[in-house]
Design a protein around this motif. Structure first.
Motif, PDB file in Angstrom:
ATOM      1  N   ASN A 182      35.076  38.982  28.818  1.00  0.00           N
ATOM      2  CA  ASN A 182      35.084  40.213  28.019  1.00  0.00           C
ATOM      3  C   ASN A 182      36.146  41.206  28.496  1.00  0.00           C
ATOM      4  N   GLY A 183      37.300  40.663  28.901  1.00  0.00           N
ATOM      5  CA  GLY A 183      38.413  41.536  29.290  1.00  0.00           C
ATOM      6  C   GLY A 183      38.257  42.220  30.632  1.00  0.00           C
ATOM      7  N   GLU A 184      37.302  41.765  31.453  1.00  0.00           N
ATOM      8  CA  GLU A 184      37.057  42.398  32.755  1.00  0.00           C
ATOM      9  C   GLU A 184      38.287  42.313  33.647  1.00  0.00           C
ATOM     10  N   THR A 185      38.581  43.391  34.362  1.00  0.00           N
ATOM     11  CA  THR A 185      39.724  43.444  35.290  1.00  0.00           C
ATOM     12  C   THR A 185      39.226  43.959  36.643  1.00  0.00           C
ATOM     13  N   PRO A 186      40.066  43.847  37.666  1.00  0.00           N
ATOM     14  CA  PRO A 186      39.664  44.423  38.965  1.00  0.00           C
ATOM     15  C   PRO A 186      39.359  45.922  38.850  1.00  0.00           C
ATOM     16  N   GLU A 187      40.171  46.617  38.029  1.00  0.00           N
ATOM     17  CA  GLU A 187      39.971  48.065  37.870  1.00  0.00           C
ATOM     18  C   GLU A 187      38.650  48.370  37.171  1.00  0.00           C
ATOM     19  N   SER A 188      38.354  47.633  36.098  1.00  0.00           N
ATOM     20  CA  SER A 188      37.134  47.927  35.324  1.00  0.00           C
ATOM     21  C   SER A 188      35.869  47.488  36.062  1.00  0.00           C
ATOM     22  N   SER A 189      36.002  46.474  36.922  1.00  0.00           N
ATOM     23  CA  SER A 189      34.809  45.943  37.605  1.00  0.00           C
ATOM     24  C   SER A 189      34.610  46.528  38.995  1.00  0.00           C
ATOM     25  N   GLY A 190      35.690  47.094  39.558  1.00  0.00           N
ATOM     26  CA  GLY A 190      35.625  47.570  40.943  1.00  0.00           C
ATOM     27  C   GLY A 190      35.674  46.448  41.964  1.00  0.00           C
ATOM     28  N   LEU A 191      35.943  45.226  41.495  1.00  0.00           N
ATOM     29  CA  LEU A 191      36.030  44.076  42.402  1.00  0.00           C
ATOM     30  C   LEU A 191      37.471  43.853  42.848  1.00  0.00           C
ATOM     31  N   LYS A 192      37.644  43.387  44.107  1.00  0.00           N
ATOM     32  CA  LYS A 192      38.959  42.917  44.528  1.00  0.00           C
ATOM     33  C   LYS A 192      39.365  41.765  43.609  1.00  0.00           C
ATOM     34  N   GLY A 193      40.664  41.661  43.338  1.00  0.00           N
ATOM     35  CA  GLY A 193      41.125  40.663  42.380  1.00  0.00           C
ATOM     36  C   GLY A 193      40.750  39.238  42.721  1.00  0.00           C
ATOM     37  N   ASP A 194      40.813  38.887  44.023  1.00  0.00           N
ATOM     38  CA  ASP A 194      40.456  37.516  44.415  1.00  0.00           C
ATOM     39  C   ASP A 194      38.962  37.265  44.226  1.00  0.00           C
ATOM     40  N   HIS A 195      38.155  38.291  44.435  1.00  0.00           N
ATOM     41  CA  HIS A 195      36.714  38.142  44.215  1.00  0.00           C
ATOM     42  C   HIS A 195      36.397  37.997  42.729  1.00  0.00           C
ATOM     43  N   LEU A 196      37.143  38.747  41.905  1.00  0.00           N
ATOM     44  CA  LEU A 196      36.907  38.658  40.459  1.00  0.00           C
ATOM     45  C   LEU A 196      37.250  37.260  39.946  1.00  0.00           C
ATOM     46  N   VAL A 197      38.405  36.739  40.341  1.00  0.00           N
ATOM     47  CA  VAL A 197      38.805  35.404  39.896  1.00  0.00           C
ATOM     48  C   VAL A 197      37.845  34.349  40.460  1.00  0.00           C
ATOM     49  N   GLY A 198      37.421  34.524  41.709  1.00  0.00           N
ATOM     50  CA  GLY A 198      36.456  33.602  42.305  1.00  0.00           C
ATOM     51  C   GLY A 198      35.131  33.608  41.566  1.00  0.00           C
ATOM     52  N   LYS A 199      34.746  34.773  41.072  1.00  0.00           N
ATOM     53  CA  LYS A 199      33.505  34.893  40.293  1.00  0.00           C
ATOM     54  C   LYS A 199      33.568  33.987  39.058  1.00  0.00           C
ATOM     55  N   TYR A 200      34.743  33.945  38.404  1.00  0.00           N
ATOM     56  CA  TYR A 200      34.850  33.118  37.190  1.00  0.00           C
ATOM     57  C   TYR A 200      35.011  31.631  37.512  1.00  0.00           C
ATOM     58  N   TYR A 201      35.494  31.313  38.698  1.00  0.00           N
ATOM     59  CA  TYR A 201      35.513  29.912  39.135  1.00  0.00           C
ATOM     60  C   TYR A 201      34.076  29.411  39.270  1.00  0.00           C
ATOM     61  N   VAL A 202      33.209  30.276  39.821  1.00  0.00           N
ATOM     62  CA  VAL A 202      31.785  29.934  39.962  1.00  0.00           C
ATOM     63  C   VAL A 202      31.131  29.847  38.576  1.00  0.00           C
ATOM     64  N   GLU A 203      31.504  30.768  37.683  1.00  0.00           N
ATOM     65  CA  GLU A 203      30.949  30.748  36.308  1.00  0.00           C
ATOM     66  C   GLU A 203      31.314  29.445  35.594  1.00  0.00           C
ATOM     67  N   PHE A 204      32.550  28.997  35.796  1.00  0.00           N
ATOM     68  CA  PHE A 204      32.969  27.722  35.198  1.00  0.00           C
ATOM     69  C   PHE A 204      32.077  26.595  35.709  1.00  0.00           C
ATOM     70  N   ASP A 205      31.872  26.582  37.024  1.00  0.00           N
ATOM     71  CA  ASP A 205      31.092  25.508  37.635  1.00  0.00           C
ATOM     72  C   ASP A 205      29.663  25.470  37.092  1.00  0.00           C
ATOM     73  N   LYS A 206      29.065  26.637  36.937  1.00  0.00           N
ATOM     74  CA  LYS A 206      27.698  26.709  36.397  1.00  0.00           C
ATOM     75  C   LYS A 206      27.644  26.153  34.970  1.00  0.00           C
ATOM     76  N   ALA A 207      28.587  26.616  34.140  1.00  0.00           N
ATOM     77  CA  ALA A 207      28.592  26.192  32.734  1.00  0.00           C
ATOM     78  C   ALA A 207      28.918  24.698  32.615  1.00  0.00           C
ATOM     79  N   TYR A 208      29.832  24.231  33.454  1.00  0.00           N
ATOM     80  CA  TYR A 208      30.218  22.822  33.446  1.00  0.00           C
ATOM     81  C   TYR A 208      29.024  21.937  33.818  1.00  0.00           C
TER      82      TYR A 208
END
Length: 595
Positions: A182-208
């Motif tokens: 949903n267009g989430e960015t480090p700025e909008s989420s308050g997450l460090k960029g590597d943590h944000l991208v890592g979050k979606y790697y985990v999301e992929f794994d769950k959905a897969y």
């Protein structure tokens, strides 16, 4: 004489003794010289057993002969004793006083003269689909420290980082962000960029995994379901688009990578590590195909019927190894061959060090062997600094995803632990809030780094955060506290360093032991460099801190019997603090001026 290496002089004169006494030539490499064990009198021990074949005498008599020769030949040898086949040499107090005044106290001590030689140390090598974790911390600390040690050893050092920024794992994070972000960015989420991208790697794994279970319920096997799951197929299509230069995919890839690099930058800064050169797999993944052709031309490689290219390493105790697929696409070894050539072409270094975990031992054996078979003269300078995994006592550390311990979380927890322990011991009296926070960070990071670096890199280790922040144990904080104690003594004395001390004639055994340990510092750097092991330096710093504390408890510094003693002991304290600081800095560890 204090400006020369007494070890070199003892060896050279022992060679002369054998020639003079027994008319025999013996190479200096056959003279075994070591520090005397503490239970015997003396500072250096010569093993005389190898000489008995020339002397035709007992080891005791041979040691007596050589001892008398050395006492006559070397002014600073005042006495000796022989225990079986071991000749223990006692040096004069004057030798140790001159060593402190003329050598240890010089500005150049502990730093080797610059050479024209260059070494590259490649470390970190993260993937851009997730944040750095505990394993990366050991990797980064080892790489940075080895680089700093080689710099002190006189080499021009290039610190390199090869970033794995392409491949199916990167596409998994990108695809999951597209689908669920949903267009989430480090700025909008308050997450460090590597943590944000890592979050979606985990999301992929769950959905897969959910898709796999659905397909298995429909009758597919595990392997079929893994292959046929829509998400993995979409990720593979995305990778194909990336390789074809699809603008939309490349744009998303660049955006998400920039988020990750910004996040990595914060973590690297917190760890205190840095790099001179970055390589990116997105730039290097097509390299190596020229080398494959070169190997075919030299009959080092051979082609199979399907067009794939291989090397047969069975005669070297290894296997046949694929180096290029039948469709002409690379495997990991292909691009590693190309990148090795690229690095040498760019920097022409004598040595190239790869800091990579021991699960890749076989890969590097194969890589280095292939490069040697290809006739690359620089292949002899390649070295795999293989290190073991880091374990944690179960339940001691929270982990972001329940599987690995996040580097940022671990560092934050170390600072918290340091704060708790420091406040319990009341070591921050008179500190401002800002100074307290800086001290907690210095102690917490020093504890983490020291604990991971004091162990031989090859060994697997168990990291206990609480044990690491012990002010009395074999820890970073113990060494840091010793440094702060010395600085406090020097401040009380209003000490200003001078190149000479008052004319002292005699010193205690505690002073002599400390001077001897300080004098050994360059040798420790040399061994740590040649063995690619910061553990030598870490353990030296600990032993030096222990020796200083023993000296401090046994002799009075500020209330010495006279001004001559006091001046010498202050100078010895100053030199010890300087070497502790220098050795800890080579480990990437800061020492506080007060605590």
């Amino acid at each position: 004489m204090a400006d020369s290496s007494i070890q070199q002089i003892l060896v050279a004169e022992t060679v002369n003794a054998v020639k003079s006494l027994y008319s025999a030539d013996i190479p200096d490499t056959q003279i075994s010289l070591q520090e005397t064990r503490k239970e015997f009198e003396g500072q250096f021990t010569i093993v005389v057993f190898p000489v008995t074949r020339f002397s035709k005498k007992s080891p005791e008599q041979t040691g007596q002969d050589i001892g008398e020769f050395l006492q006559n030949a070397i002014e600073d040898v005042v006495s000796f004793n022989v225990i079986k086949g071991f000749l223990n040499v006692v040096l004069s107090d004057d030798y140790w006083i001159k060593l402190l005044n003329n050598t240890i106290s010089s500005e150049e001590f502990g730093v080797f003269p610059a050479t024209s030689k260059r070494i590259m140390v490649e470390y970190s090598s993260p993937n851009t689909n997730k944040p750095l974790h505990l394993g990366h911390i050991r990797n980064n600390l080892l790489g940075f420290s080895v680089a700093e040690i080689w710099k002190a050893y006189g080499y021009d050092v290039v610190k390199a980082n090869l970033i794995n920024d392409r491949g199916i794992h990167i596409c998994k994070s990108m695809l999951a962000w597209q689908k669920f972000g949903n267009g989430e960015t480090p700025e909008s989420s308050g997450l460090k960029g590597d943590h944000l991208v890592g979050k979606y790697y985990v999301e992929f794994d769950k959905a897969y995994k959910a898709e796999i279970e659905t397909l298995k319920a429909d009758g597919q096997t595990e392997e079929e379901a893994k292959r046929n799951a829509p998400l993995i197929q979409e990720a593979q299509q995305m990778l194909q688009k990336w390789e074809a230069g699809d603008e939309a995919v490349i744009s998303l890839w660049k955006t998400m990578n920039e988020w990750v690099y910004a996040g990595f930058g914060v973590t690297y800064n917190s760890l205190g590590v840095s790099f001179n050169k970055f390589y990116y797999e997105s730039d290097t993944y097509l390299l190596g195909k020229d080398i494959i052709q070169e190997g075919l031309d030299k009959n080092v490689f051979f082609k199979k019927e399907d067009g794939s290219v291989w090397i047969d390493l069975t005669s070297d105790g290894l296997d046949e190894k694929l180096v290029l697929r039948g469709d002409g696409t690379s495997v990991y070894i292909t691009q590693d061959l190309g990148t090795a050539q690229l690095k040498f072409d760019e920097f022409g270094m004598e040595e190239s060090i790869y800091v990579v975990g021991n699960e890749q031992d076989y890969h590097f054996k194969v890589l280095f062997l292939i490069l040697k078979k290809l006739g690359k003269a620089w292949a002899d300078g390649l070295f795999h600094l293989s290190y073991g995994m880091v374990d944690l006592p179960s339940g001691k550390m929270k982990s972001r995803e329940g599987t690995v311990v996040d580097a940022d979380d671990l560092m934050a927890e170390m600072v918290e632990t340091a704060q708790t322990r420091t406040e319990e011991l009341g070591k921050t009296e008179g500190f401002s809030d800002e100074e307290k926070q800086a001290l907690y960070r210095t102690i917490g990071m020093g504890a983490l780094k020291y604990f991971l670096l004091k162990v031989d890199p090859k060994k697997r280790l168990l990291f206990d955060p609480n044990e690491s922040v012990d002010f009395q144990g074999h820890t970073g904080p113990f060494i840091q506290y010793t440094h702060a104690r010395i600085k406090s003594i020097l401040r009380k004395a209003d000490y200003v360093d001078t190149n000479t001390t008052a004319d002292i004639k005699n010193i205690t055994v505690f002073e002599r032991d400390l001077v001897q340990a300080l004098g050994n510092y360059p040798n420790v750097i040399a061994v740590a460099a040649r063995e690619f092991s910061p553990a030598h330096l870490a353990n030296y710093a600990y032993e030096l801190a222990k020796l200083y504390n023993k000296f401090y408890h046994e002799v009075s510094v500020l209330k010495a019997d006279d001004a001559v003693e006091k001046a010498f002991r202050l100078k010895l304290s100053f030199a010890t603090a300087k070497i502790i600081k220098h050795s800890m800095n080579l480990l990437g560890i800061t020492v506080p001026e007060q605590m």
